[in-house]
Design a protein around this motif. Structure first.
Motif, PDB file in Angstrom:
ATOM      1  N   GLU A 113       0.850  -1.194   0.000  1.00 67.76           N
ATOM      2  CA  GLU A 113       0.000   0.000   0.000  1.00 67.76           C
ATOM      3  C   GLU A 113       0.888   1.246   0.000  1.00 67.76           C
ATOM      4  O   GLU A 113       1.703   1.443   0.904  1.00 67.76           O
ATOM      5  CB  GLU A 113      -0.908  -0.001   1.222  1.00 67.76           C
ATOM      6  CG  GLU A 113      -1.987   1.048   1.206  1.00 67.76           C
ATOM      7  CD  GLU A 113      -3.078   0.736   0.186  1.00 67.76           C
ATOM      8  OE1 GLU A 113      -3.250   1.581  -0.722  1.00 67.76           O
ATOM      9  OE2 GLU A 113      -3.732  -0.310   0.288  1.00 67.76           O
ATOM     10  N   ALA A 114       0.720   2.093  -1.019  1.00 72.73           N
ATOM     11  CA  ALA A 114       1.599   3.254  -1.173  1.00 72.73           C
ATOM     12  C   ALA A 114       1.282   4.366  -0.178  1.00 72.73           C
ATOM     13  O   ALA A 114       2.188   5.067   0.284  1.00 72.73           O
ATOM     14  CB  ALA A 114       1.501   3.792  -2.604  1.00 72.73           C
ATOM     15  N   ASP A 115       0.026   4.546   0.167  1.00 70.42           N
ATOM     16  CA  ASP A 115      -0.401   5.624   1.061  1.00 70.42           C
ATOM     17  C   ASP A 115      -0.416   5.124   2.505  1.00 70.42           C
ATOM     18  O   ASP A 115      -1.220   4.256   2.845  1.00 70.42           O
ATOM     19  CB  ASP A 115      -1.796   6.103   0.650  1.00 70.42           C
ATOM     20  CG  ASP A 115      -2.238   7.343   1.416  1.00 70.42           C
ATOM     21  OD1 ASP A 115      -1.760   7.542   2.556  1.00 70.42           O
ATOM     22  OD2 ASP A 115      -3.081   8.094   0.902  1.00 70.42           O
ATOM     23  N   PRO A 116       0.452   5.638   3.381  1.00 71.60           N
ATOM     24  CA  PRO A 116       0.489   5.146   4.770  1.00 71.60           C
ATOM     25  C   PRO A 116      -0.825   5.377   5.516  1.00 71.60           C
ATOM     26  O   PRO A 116      -1.169   4.596   6.410  1.00 71.60           O
ATOM     27  CB  PRO A 116       1.643   5.932   5.400  1.00 71.60           C
ATOM     28  CG  PRO A 116       1.902   7.082   4.487  1.00 71.60           C
ATOM     29  CD  PRO A 116       1.485   6.658   3.126  1.00 71.60           C
ATOM     30  N   ASP A 117      -1.572   6.424   5.175  1.00 72.34           N
ATOM     31  CA  ASP A 117      -2.862   6.656   5.833  1.00 72.34           C
ATOM     32  C   ASP A 117      -3.874   5.584   5.452  1.00 72.34           C
ATOM     33  O   ASP A 117      -4.658   5.117   6.291  1.00 72.34           O
ATOM     34  CB  ASP A 117      -3.405   8.044   5.464  1.00 72.34           C
ATOM     35  CG  ASP A 117      -2.598   9.160   6.104  1.00 72.34           C
ATOM     36  OD1 ASP A 117      -2.037   8.933   7.191  1.00 72.34           O
ATOM     37  OD2 ASP A 117      -2.524  10.257   5.508  1.00 72.34           O
ATOM     38  N   VAL A 118      -3.873   5.174   4.194  1.00 75.92           N
ATOM     39  CA  VAL A 118      -4.759   4.095   3.758  1.00 75.92           C
ATOM     40  C   VAL A 118      -4.349   2.780   4.413  1.00 75.92           C
ATOM     41  O   VAL A 118      -5.198   2.008   4.869  1.00 75.92           O
ATOM     42  CB  VAL A 118      -4.731   3.975   2.218  1.00 75.92           C
ATOM     43  CG1 VAL A 118      -5.509   2.736   1.759  1.00 75.92           C
ATOM     44  CG2 VAL A 118      -5.324   5.217   1.576  1.00 75.92           C
ATOM     45  N   ARG A 129      -2.928   2.435   7.260  1.00 79.60           N
ATOM     46  CA  ARG A 129      -3.343   2.499   8.672  1.00 79.60           C
ATOM     47  C   ARG A 129      -4.832   2.179   8.815  1.00 79.60           C
ATOM     48  O   ARG A 129      -5.231   1.418   9.704  1.00 79.60           O
ATOM     49  CB  ARG A 129      -3.051   3.899   9.225  1.00 79.60           C
ATOM     50  CG  ARG A 129      -3.545   4.137  10.644  1.00 79.60           C
ATOM     51  CD  ARG A 129      -3.271   5.561  11.086  1.00 79.60           C
ATOM     52  NE  ARG A 129      -3.776   6.553  10.142  1.00 79.60           N
ATOM     53  CZ  ARG A 129      -5.060   6.914  10.072  1.00 79.60           C
ATOM     54  NH1 ARG A 129      -5.966   6.372  10.881  1.00 79.60           N
ATOM     55  NH2 ARG A 129      -5.447   7.835   9.201  1.00 79.60           N
ATOM     56  N   TRP A 152     -14.314  -0.017  -2.247  1.00 79.62           N
ATOM     57  CA  TRP A 152     -13.318   0.981  -2.648  1.00 79.62           C
ATOM     58  C   TRP A 152     -13.776   1.819  -3.845  1.00 79.62           C
ATOM     59  O   TRP A 152     -13.027   2.672  -4.304  1.00 79.62           O
ATOM     60  CB  TRP A 152     -11.987   0.321  -2.992  1.00 79.62           C
ATOM     61  CG  TRP A 152     -11.412  -0.630  -1.992  1.00 79.62           C
ATOM     62  CD1 TRP A 152     -10.624  -1.696  -2.275  1.00 79.62           C
ATOM     63  CD2 TRP A 152     -11.527  -0.606  -0.566  1.00 79.62           C
ATOM     64  NE1 TRP A 152     -10.261  -2.358  -1.125  1.00 79.62           N
ATOM     65  CE2 TRP A 152     -10.805  -1.700  -0.052  1.00 79.62           C
ATOM     66  CE3 TRP A 152     -12.191   0.224   0.343  1.00 79.62           C
ATOM     67  CZ2 TRP A 152     -10.711  -1.989   1.307  1.00 79.62           C
ATOM     68  CZ3 TRP A 152     -12.113  -0.064   1.706  1.00 79.62           C
ATOM     69  CH2 TRP A 152     -11.377  -1.142   2.170  1.00 79.62           C
ATOM     70  N   ASP A 168     -11.984   9.848   5.505  1.00 84.09           N
ATOM     71  CA  ASP A 168     -11.512   8.461   5.436  1.00 84.09           C
ATOM     72  C   ASP A 168     -12.189   7.708   4.295  1.00 84.09           C
ATOM     73  O   ASP A 168     -11.533   6.931   3.578  1.00 84.09           O
ATOM     74  CB  ASP A 168     -11.784   7.745   6.757  1.00 84.09           C
ATOM     75  CG  ASP A 168     -10.879   8.220   7.878  1.00 84.09           C
ATOM     76  OD1 ASP A 168      -9.832   8.821   7.580  1.00 84.09           O
ATOM     77  OD2 ASP A 168     -11.230   8.002   9.068  1.00 84.09           O
ATOM     78  N   ARG A 189     -10.618   8.830   1.158  1.00 84.27           N
ATOM     79  CA  ARG A 189      -9.230   8.354   1.056  1.00 84.27           C
ATOM     80  C   ARG A 189      -9.185   6.885   0.605  1.00 84.27           C
ATOM     81  O   ARG A 189      -8.261   6.469  -0.092  1.00 84.27           O
ATOM     82  CB  ARG A 189      -8.556   8.528   2.423  1.00 84.27           C
ATOM     83  CG  ARG A 189      -7.049   8.343   2.402  1.00 84.27           C
ATOM     84  CD  ARG A 189      -6.451   8.693   3.745  1.00 84.27           C
ATOM     85  NE  ARG A 189      -6.392  10.144   3.948  1.00 84.27           N
ATOM     86  CZ  ARG A 189      -7.045  10.809   4.902  1.00 84.27           C
ATOM     87  NH1 ARG A 189      -7.826  10.163   5.743  1.00 84.27           N
ATOM     88  NH2 ARG A 189      -6.939  12.110   5.006  1.00 84.27           N
ATOM     89  N   ARG A 240     -10.545   4.344  -4.767  1.00 78.68           N
ATOM     90  CA  ARG A 240      -9.457   4.361  -5.750  1.00 78.68           C
ATOM     91  C   ARG A 240     -10.002   4.062  -7.142  1.00 78.68           C
ATOM     92  O   ARG A 240     -11.065   3.439  -7.292  1.00 78.68           O
ATOM     93  CB  ARG A 240      -8.365   3.373  -5.358  1.00 78.68           C
ATOM     94  CG  ARG A 240      -8.757   1.918  -5.355  1.00 78.68           C
ATOM     95  CD  ARG A 240      -7.635   1.076  -4.769  1.00 78.68           C
ATOM     96  NE  ARG A 240      -7.954  -0.351  -4.798  1.00 78.68           N
ATOM     97  CZ  ARG A 240      -7.463  -1.234  -3.932  1.00 78.68           C
ATOM     98  NH1 ARG A 240      -6.634  -0.840  -2.976  1.00 78.68           N
ATOM     99  NH2 ARG A 240      -7.785  -2.514  -4.025  1.00 78.68           N
ATOM    100  N   THR A 266      -3.675  -4.604  -2.917  1.00 83.09           N
ATOM    101  CA  THR A 266      -2.462  -4.391  -2.129  1.00 83.09           C
ATOM    102  C   THR A 266      -2.458  -5.385  -0.975  1.00 83.09           C
ATOM    103  O   THR A 266      -3.478  -6.030  -0.684  1.00 83.09           O
ATOM    104  CB  THR A 266      -2.399  -2.965  -1.567  1.00 83.09           C
ATOM    105  OG1 THR A 266      -3.426  -2.817  -0.560  1.00 83.09           O
ATOM    106  CG2 THR A 266      -2.616  -1.927  -2.663  1.00 83.09           C
TER     107      THR A 266
END
Length: 622
Positions: A190-195, A197, A311, A328, A331, A334, A341
């Motif tokens: 997963e490229a986005d650390p917030d996603v 998390r 998603w 959220d 975010r 996609r 991922t």
């Protein structure tokens, strides 16, 4: 008494070897000078190419001193752990220490956490404990679910692949978390650390249940179902009754056939007339409107489609996870909903477990149709035989041919279509998890689904968690759903030389002052070498020439293997993350400061440095 991997008797029944897992062998591993457990002495052998090449005696009593020519307390550990490493891990029965043996032989009820830093033998304990539990605990046998061993990555599984078979256990299933889900092999990070998390939360995994229930609402209106003889009224109450028919826990896609069967029963019971039930059922199944009406509120679902909708359809995600904020929800959306991922895998797994196999219903219908067709054909054959049976044996033949058991025997149901079972689907009686500090709460749900007994061996080191692990094991495991938790600690570093640990300890303490850094008990007398990346070729060449055995690993140079001149079966190249759980005689780090910043970078450097059992070399670009 001789202790070995397996028990062995001669032709006369005399015991030649005692299985290491038996109670009789326990003192060999567990005895200490403080508690000799009745031993006068014990001897450990070193084997080289099938022959005894050395041995050491350890004496526990004064009487044991007589007749021993190779006394050297603890030297079996030091000599064995200082020897060169093969490409794959071996069993280490000869060097299991008392603290490790106590954990290996602990009971299987509840969750046992084995906490220990680098070199403490956590993986050794996990593997040998798997073999011990299968031998000693009848509740964990293969017929009752068996044992699942979960490792961090594929190089790790390849490294430990020979250990369990060498200990007499061929039936333990081994895998990584990626292997539990079909999409795991190709899943990206997963490229986005917030996603990442958000998806690491067990709460989001629990959103799968309302996501499925959305497709399990009975029709609010009744309908008339047409047959060849008359129409039958199917009320909204009848629909609701049929939707309650599946047993709790029945996967969604499998429940659909149960609902259809209940609908047919309700309709047949409601029909006025003397039409045979089998003919009426066949007629009802031909009503396309009935099947179409069932498909709308209870469709066959694919896990990938269900999760992909979360998603890509914001209103669906809000309905299934109402606690998420608008930011959220946005975010998590996609463009390519099914660009999977690693963070998606727990949700895909939960969805597949909850939905079941959408193809099972189609296979069952094909199966039933094939059985029916074969029965019809056999019935015609039987009728022809009965018609021709006009001699004195005819009466007996007719009686036999008309018997249901005989006609059933004529139908070869074993030859009808089926599917191979998923060996990783569970349930398992016990699960062993190595490098467990890396698992997210969501990933833990994948394992809890497969182990209803909640019997776990959990092996890890909080200081080696790449994304931080500030809470206690007790707090983490209680949060994900475990309650009976016991903690065992390993604090002695048997593998990593003092010289390497002296260099590695400040790296981890800089970000985790309270890290559980184990005390190393041996020295290699080889200092840590610092140099330039340009020295890599000469360092490897010199080491290979000086060491006929052993494995080296270059960590941090993704281009290393592209240079085929330097590639050899005795030199590996890995990322810091994929080196976790492995060990090598020589470790060469390339630009370790480039591994990253903060906790993640420090942990990667600490893990990479402590893979060395003999020598560590740190090279930097000019």
């Amino acid at each position: 008494m001789y202790v070995g991997r397996l028990g062995l008797t001669d032709s006369a029944g005399r015991r030649l070897l005692v299985d290491w897992r038996s109670p009789a062998a326990e003192p060999f591993f567990a005895a200490t000078h403080a508690n000799p457990m009745g031993l006068a002495s014990r001897r450990r052998y070193r084997w080289t190419r099938g022959r005894v090449s050395d041995y050491w005696d350890e004496v526990f009593t004064a009487d044991g001193l007589e007749g021993h020519a190779a006394l050297d307390d603890q030297s079996a550990f030091i000599a064995s752990l200082g020897s060169s490493r093969p490409a794959r891990m071996r069993d280490v029965l000869g060097t299991i220490a008392a603290d490790q043996d106590a954990i290996i032989r602990a009971g299987s009820r509840g969750a046992l956490v084995v906490d220990g830093g680098p070199g403490t033998g956590k993986t050794v304990v996990a593997l040998h404990r798997s073999a011990y539990l299968l031998y000693s605990d009848p509740r964990l046998g293969h017929r009752r679910g068996g044992v699942l061993f979960v490792g961090p990555h594929r190089p790790y599984l390849a490294y430990v692949a020979d250990v369990l078979p060498s200990l007499g256990e061929e039936g333990v299933q081994t895998c990584t978390l990626r292997d539990l889900v079909a999409e795991g092999a190709a899943a990206a990070i997963e490229a986005d650390p917030d996603v990442a998390r958000l998806k690491s939360s067990a709460d989001l995994v629990k959103a799968i249940e309302p996501a499925v229930r959305f497709y399990e609402e009975p029709p609010a209106k009744g309908m008339t179902v047409e047959t060849h003889w008359s129409g039958i009224w199917l009320s909204a109450g009848d629909w609701a009754e049929a939707f309650e028919a599946p047993e709790p826990g029945t996967p969604h896609n499998e429940a659909r056939d149960q609902i259809l069967a209940e609908l047919l029963t309700i309709l047949i019971d409601s029909h006025d007339g003397d039409v045979p039930a089998d003919l009426l059922r066949k007629s009802l199944l031909q009503d396309k409107e009935l099947i179409r009406t069932l498909n709308h509120p209870w469709p066959l679902l694919e896990a990938a489609d269900l999760v992909g909708d979360l998603w890509s359809v914001p209103s669906y995600l809000r309905k299934c996870a109402p606690w998420l904020s608008p930011d959220d929800v946005r975010r998590l959306q996609r463009e390519d909903a099914q660009a999977w991922t690693v963070s998606d895998l727990p949700l895909l797994d939960a969805a597949r477990q909850r939905l079941g196999d959408p193809g099972a219903s189609r296979r069952k219908r094909r199966h039933d149709a094939a059985v029916a067709a074969e029965r019809e054909q056999m019935a015609r054959v039987v009728d022809d035989l009965i018609e021709a049976a006009d001699d004195e044996y005819g009466v007996g033949l007719v009686t036999m041919l008309r018997g249901e058991d005989f006609q059933d025997a004529l139908v070869n149901e074993a030859a009808l279509p089926g599917t191979d079972p998923d060996r990783l689907a569970g349930p398992f009686a016990h699960i062993v998890v190595d490098e467990a500090q890396e698992l997210t709460d969501a990933e833990w749900q994948m394992l809890l689904l497969r182990c209803p007994s909640r019997s776990f061996t959990i092996v890890g080191d909080r200081a080696q968690a790449r994304h931080g692990f500030t809470e206690s094991w007790q707090e983490r495991l209680e949060r994900i759903g475990l309650d009976r938790i016991n903690l065992a600690s390993l604090s002695i570093n048997y593998r990593t030389p003092e010289e390497v640990m002296a260099e590695a300890e400040p790296v981890i303490r800089a970000v985790l002052p309270d890290a559980n850094v184990p005390a190393s008990i041996r020295s290699s007398d080889v200092p840590v070498v610092h140099g330039s990346v340009s020295d890599l070729g000469s360092i490897l060449g010199t080491w290979l020439a000086a060491h006929a055995d052993g494995i080296a690993c270059v960590i941090g140079d993704p281009t290393f293997l592209e240079n085929t001149a330097r590639a050899t079966s005795r030199v590996r190249s890995l990322t810091p993350e994929l080196s976790k759980g492995l060990e090598f005689d020589l470790v060469v780090l390339i630009d370790p400061e480039a591994f990253g910043k903060g906790i993640e970078g420090a942990v990667d450097r600490y893990v990479a440095m402590t893979r060395a059992t003999q020598q560590l070399v740190i090279l930097k670009s000019s």
